[in-house]
Design an enzyme around this catalytic site. Structure first.
Site, PDB file in Angstrom:
ATOM      1  N   ASN A 158       0.873  -1.173   0.000  1.00 53.62           N
ATOM      2  CA  ASN A 158       0.000   0.000   0.000  1.00 53.62           C
ATOM      3  C   ASN A 158       0.915   1.228   0.000  1.00 53.62           C
ATOM      4  OD1 ASN A 158      -1.755   2.082   0.545  1.00 53.62           O
ATOM      5  ND2 ASN A 158      -2.352   1.361   2.579  1.00 53.62           N
ATOM      6  N   TRP A 159       1.003   1.851  -1.151  1.00 52.47           N
ATOM      7  CA  TRP A 159       1.905   3.014  -1.269  1.00 52.47           C
ATOM      8  C   TRP A 159       1.402   4.221  -0.481  1.00 52.47           C
ATOM      9  CZ3 TRP A 159       4.109   3.975  -6.892  1.00 52.47           C
ATOM     10  CH2 TRP A 159       4.949   2.916  -7.237  1.00 52.47           C
ATOM     11  N   LYS A 160       0.115   4.229  -0.158  1.00 53.52           N
ATOM     12  CA  LYS A 160      -0.503   5.418   0.432  1.00 53.52           C
ATOM     13  C   LYS A 160      -0.205   6.627  -0.471  1.00 53.52           C
ATOM     14  CE  LYS A 160      -0.301   3.195   4.846  1.00 53.52           C
ATOM     15  NZ  LYS A 160      -0.187   3.272   6.289  1.00 53.52           N
ATOM     16  N   GLY A 206       2.332   2.276  10.725  1.00 47.54           N
ATOM     17  CA  GLY A 206       3.293   3.364  10.552  1.00 47.54           C
ATOM     18  C   GLY A 206       4.000   3.756  11.839  1.00 47.54           C
ATOM     19  N   HIS A 257      -9.679   1.427   4.991  1.00 44.18           N
ATOM     20  CA  HIS A 257      -8.391   1.584   5.693  1.00 44.18           C
ATOM     21  C   HIS A 257      -8.587   2.528   6.879  1.00 44.18           C
ATOM     22  CE1 HIS A 257      -4.258   2.643   6.581  1.00 44.18           C
ATOM     23  NE2 HIS A 257      -3.912   1.550   5.937  1.00 44.18           N
ATOM     24  N   GLY A 303       2.609  -1.113   4.231  1.00 44.35           N
ATOM     25  CA  GLY A 303       2.731   0.298   3.875  1.00 44.35           C
ATOM     26  C   GLY A 303       4.181   0.655   3.623  1.00 44.35           C
ATOM     27  N   GLY A 304       4.821   1.222   4.635  1.00 44.52           N
ATOM     28  CA  GLY A 304       6.182   1.748   4.517  1.00 44.52           C
ATOM     29  C   GLY A 304       7.154   0.851   3.780  1.00 44.52           C
ATOM     30  N   GLU A 343      -5.638  -4.873  10.695  1.00 44.36           N
ATOM     31  CA  GLU A 343      -4.623  -3.844  10.876  1.00 44.36           C
ATOM     32  C   GLU A 343      -4.865  -3.088  12.179  1.00 44.36           C
ATOM     33  OE1 GLU A 343      -2.613  -2.695   7.018  1.00 44.36           O
ATOM     34  OE2 GLU A 343      -4.367  -1.429   7.163  1.00 44.36           O
ATOM     35  N   GLU A 379      -6.874   4.846   8.019  1.00 45.55           N
ATOM     36  CA  GLU A 379      -6.588   6.258   7.738  1.00 45.55           C
ATOM     37  C   GLU A 379      -7.787   6.938   7.089  1.00 45.55           C
ATOM     38  OE1 GLU A 379      -2.888   5.599   5.678  1.00 45.55           O
ATOM     39  OE2 GLU A 379      -1.980   5.002   7.576  1.00 45.55           O
ATOM     40  N   SER A 419       3.227  -2.182  10.238  1.00 45.77           N
ATOM     41  CA  SER A 419       4.683  -2.256  10.423  1.00 45.77           C
ATOM     42  C   SER A 419       5.254  -3.641  10.111  1.00 45.77           C
ATOM     43  CB  SER A 419       5.078  -1.820  11.840  1.00 45.77           C
ATOM     44  OG  SER A 419       4.684  -0.473  12.061  1.00 45.77           O
TER      45      SER A 419
HETATM   46  P1  PGA Z   1       2.684   0.259   7.593  1.00 44.20           P
HETATM   47  O1  PGA Z   1       1.210   0.456   7.008  1.00 44.20           O
HETATM   48  O2  PGA Z   1       3.208  -1.041   7.032  1.00 44.20           O
HETATM   49  O3  PGA Z   1       3.454   1.447   7.114  1.00 44.20           O
HETATM   50  O4  PGA Z   1       2.551   0.191   9.072  1.00 44.20           O
HETATM   51  C1  PGA Z   1       0.347  -0.617   6.873  1.00 44.20           C
HETATM   52  C2  PGA Z   1      -0.971  -0.152   6.310  1.00 44.20           C
HETATM   53  O5  PGA Z   1      -1.480   0.888   6.713  1.00 44.20           O
HETATM   54  O6  PGA Z   1      -1.550  -0.826   5.436  1.00 44.20           O
END
Ligand code: PGA
Length: 256
Positions: A13-15, A177, A99, A238-239, A171, A101, A217
């Site tokens: 997930n590039w966000k 993050g 998600h 994500g990251g 999640e 966020e 993470s």
């Molecule tokens: P993260 O994000 O790996 O940067 O913690 C995961 C996500 O939100 O899908």
């Protein structure tokens, strides 16, 4: 993982990161690493603007393209929105729905998420439904109730057949993050609980076949342990997905 009954799916997930001009290098690097050996289903969820260039760049590979959101409506006067039909027509296969966020920063409710999920299914794509509790909810011993409610309101009324095309991502919000990962035991416990909730709604066969990812993470150092849990069938990353090398190492961790 349990590859006998269900697909292992690792999705990046590039966000809101990277640029259209990064697509070429990223895809070339990932295809070079992941071109021949396929341990699991690999997906890259990019900002919608990058979906078409990414699809073109990954053509001929088995790496699928996803996006991170979709409109809850079919079509019409919804300025700024992108419909499920548009995404499917472009060749997008996966859509992240709900998600944390988006729930937190864009006011997405369980009801909106249920609508979006149905849009994705109706367009023939696979929703990745995100569920997870906040730290306060976990500390208050409400985690299971919160996740169960998120699941019920998103999935209620779907058929067992629909569920064949739904992926669930657990999640925990406190792990996203933050560099703080759920322990393998914590991830397993909740993923097992999610499967039990799916069993209650749709029966044992459907529950056994549903892919449940862990996200929060996940990185090359902790992926193998998380993925070795029986009810953790992949990851939403994500990251660490922003670097094709790191993302590949997580894909490799999904090798049995
Ligand atoms: P993260 O994000 O790996 O940067 O913690 C995961 C996500 O939100 O899908």
């Amino acid at each position: 993982m349990n590859t006998k009954y269900r697909k292992t799916i690792v999705a990046g997930n590039w966000k809101m990161n990277l640029l259209p001009s990064d697509v070429k290098n990223y895809s070339a690097a990932l295809m070079k690493l992941y071109g021949k050996n396929h341990f699991c289903e690999a997906v890259v969820c990019v900002p919608a603007l990058m979906a078409i260039p990414m699809l073109r760049a990954l053509r001929g590979s088995k790496i699928a393209v996803g996006v991170q959101d979709v409109s809850a409506e079919d079509s019409g006067a919804y300025t700024g929105e992108i419909s499920a039909a548009m995404l499917a027509d472009a060749g997008v296969k996966y859509v992240i729905v709900g998600h944390s966020e988006r729930r937190r920063m864009h006011g997405e409710t369980n009801a909106m998420i249920a609508k979006k999920l149905r849009q994705v299914l109706a367009a023939g794509m696979t929703p990745i439904l995100c569920v997870g509790e906040t730290l306060e909810e976990r500390d208050g011993e409400l985690a299971e109730d919160v996740v169960r409610l998120q699941l019920r309101s998103a999935l209620y009324g779907l058929t067992g057949l629909d569920m064949r095309h739904v992926v669930i991502a657990y999640e925990p919000v406190w792990a996203i993050g933050t560099g703080r990962t759920a322990t393998p035991a914590e991830a397993q416990q909740m993923c097992e609980g999610i499967r039990a909730a799916v069993r209650k709604l749709f029966g044992a066969r459907v529950a056994r076949a549903v892919t449940i990812q862990y996200g929060g993470s996940m990185n090359p150092a902790n992926a193998a342990q998380l993925l070795s849990q029986p009810d953790v069938d992949g990851g939403l990353i994500g990251g660490a997905s922003l670097d094709p090398e790191k993302f590949y190492q997580i894909l490799e961790a999904a090798k049995e």
